[in-house]
Design a protein around this motif. Structure first.
Motif, PDB file in Angstrom:
ATOM      1  N   MET A   1       0.855  -1.173   0.000  1.00  0.00           N
ATOM      2  CA  MET A   1       0.000   0.000   0.000  1.00  0.00           C
ATOM      3  C   MET A   1       0.900   1.235   0.000  1.00  0.00           C
ATOM      4  N   ASP A   2       0.575   2.192  -0.854  1.00  0.00           N
ATOM      5  CA  ASP A   2       1.280   3.469  -0.913  1.00  0.00           C
ATOM      6  C   ASP A   2       0.494   4.505  -0.119  1.00  0.00           C
ATOM      7  N   VAL A   3       1.209   5.235   0.737  1.00  0.00           N
ATOM      8  CA  VAL A   3       0.595   6.280   1.544  1.00  0.00           C
ATOM      9  C   VAL A   3       1.461   7.524   1.423  1.00  0.00           C
ATOM     10  N   ARG A   4       0.810   8.668   1.297  1.00  0.00           N
ATOM     11  CA  ARG A   4       1.521   9.956   1.255  1.00  0.00           C
ATOM     12  C   ARG A   4       1.062  10.763   2.466  1.00  0.00           C
ATOM     13  N   VAL A   5       2.036  11.314   3.195  1.00  0.00           N
ATOM     14  CA  VAL A   5       1.736  12.111   4.379  1.00  0.00           C
ATOM     15  C   VAL A   5       2.268  13.520   4.152  1.00  0.00           C
ATOM     16  N   VAL A  85      -3.221  12.555   5.188  1.00  0.00           N
ATOM     17  CA  VAL A  85      -2.781  11.203   4.852  1.00  0.00           C
ATOM     18  C   VAL A  85      -3.601  10.744   3.653  1.00  0.00           C
ATOM     19  N   THR A  86      -2.907  10.358   2.578  1.00  0.00           N
ATOM     20  CA  THR A  86      -3.577   9.995   1.332  1.00  0.00           C
ATOM     21  C   THR A  86      -3.108   8.625   0.858  1.00  0.00           C
ATOM     22  N   SER A  87      -4.051   7.823   0.404  1.00  0.00           N
ATOM     23  CA  SER A  87      -3.754   6.553  -0.250  1.00  0.00           C
ATOM     24  C   SER A  87      -4.713   6.415  -1.424  1.00  0.00           C
ATOM     25  N   GLY A  88      -4.158   6.376  -2.629  1.00  0.00           N
ATOM     26  CA  GLY A  88      -5.006   6.353  -3.812  1.00  0.00           C
ATOM     27  C   GLY A  88      -5.829   7.624  -3.880  1.00  0.00           C
ATOM     28  N   LYS A  89      -7.153   7.465  -3.983  1.00  0.00           N
ATOM     29  CA  LYS A  89      -8.045   8.620  -4.064  1.00  0.00           C
ATOM     30  C   LYS A  89      -8.659   8.988  -2.719  1.00  0.00           C
ATOM     31  N   LYS A  90      -8.256   8.296  -1.665  1.00  0.00           N
ATOM     32  CA  LYS A  90      -8.811   8.540  -0.330  1.00  0.00           C
ATOM     33  C   LYS A  90      -7.855   9.407   0.482  1.00  0.00           C
ATOM     34  N   THR A  91      -8.408  10.402   1.177  1.00  0.00           N
ATOM     35  CA  THR A  91      -7.609  11.321   1.992  1.00  0.00           C
ATOM     36  C   THR A  91      -8.273  11.524   3.345  1.00  0.00           C
ATOM     37  N   VAL A  92      -7.443  11.549   4.384  1.00  0.00           N
ATOM     38  CA  VAL A  92      -7.882  11.870   5.740  1.00  0.00           C
ATOM     39  C   VAL A  92      -7.064  13.075   6.185  1.00  0.00           C
ATOM     40  N   GLU A  93      -7.741  14.079   6.741  1.00  0.00           N
ATOM     41  CA  GLU A  93      -7.028  15.244   7.244  1.00  0.00           C
ATOM     42  C   GLU A  93      -7.299  15.374   8.736  1.00  0.00           C
ATOM     43  N   LEU A 113      -9.070   5.066   5.112  1.00  0.00           N
ATOM     44  CA  LEU A 113      -8.170   4.672   4.026  1.00  0.00           C
ATOM     45  C   LEU A 113      -8.309   3.212   3.650  1.00  0.00           C
ATOM     46  N   ASP A 114      -8.642   2.375   4.627  1.00  0.00           N
ATOM     47  CA  ASP A 114      -8.668   0.930   4.382  1.00  0.00           C
ATOM     48  C   ASP A 114     -10.087   0.373   4.348  1.00  0.00           C
TER      49      ASP A 114
END
Length: 116
Positions: A1-5, A85-93, A113-114
């Motif tokens: 899984m790729d995650v961008r912070v 925090v973003t994974s694919g098209k899902k983002t949590v702020e 995200l999951d």
């Protein structure tokens, strides 16, 4: 899984470097590859600016551990910061300045995200 912070708010470059170090030192995250993503050079800057962190979670089941670590880290911040925090098209702020319960933050990250 790729995650961008990524971070927004006060002192984000410095805080991203602190977060990178925090994640690298967390023993629960030994299977997570952490890479600093640098912003394009704007000219006149004293060096590269960290724009975000890229996390590669291998094996797949590491998202809860990453979320817990992010929640704990954000809960210790005293600056005006938002953690994205973003994974694919899902983002949590997450608004770190209004963080009451780091465990709830971790649950929210995993849930959004999951899909758990």
């Amino acid at each position: 899984m790729d995650v961008r912070v990524g971070l927004t708010g006060d002192g984000t470059d410095e805080e991203l470097r602190r977060l990178e170090q925090w994640l690298r030192q967390d023993r629960e995250l030994r299977g997570v590859s952490v890479t600093a993503l640098r912003a394009p050079d704007q000219g006149g800057e004293m060096g590269p600016v960290t724009e975000a962190l890229h996390l590669l979670l291998e094996p797949q089941g590491l998202l809860p551990a990453v979320a817990a670590s992010l929640g704990t880290w954000a809960g210790m911040r005293r600056r005006n910061l938002r953690v994205r925090v973003t994974s694919g098209k899902k983002t949590v702020e997450i608004d770190a300045t209004r963080l009451d319960d780091p465990d709830e933050v971790a649950l929210r990250i995993v849930r959004e995200l999951d899909g758990r």
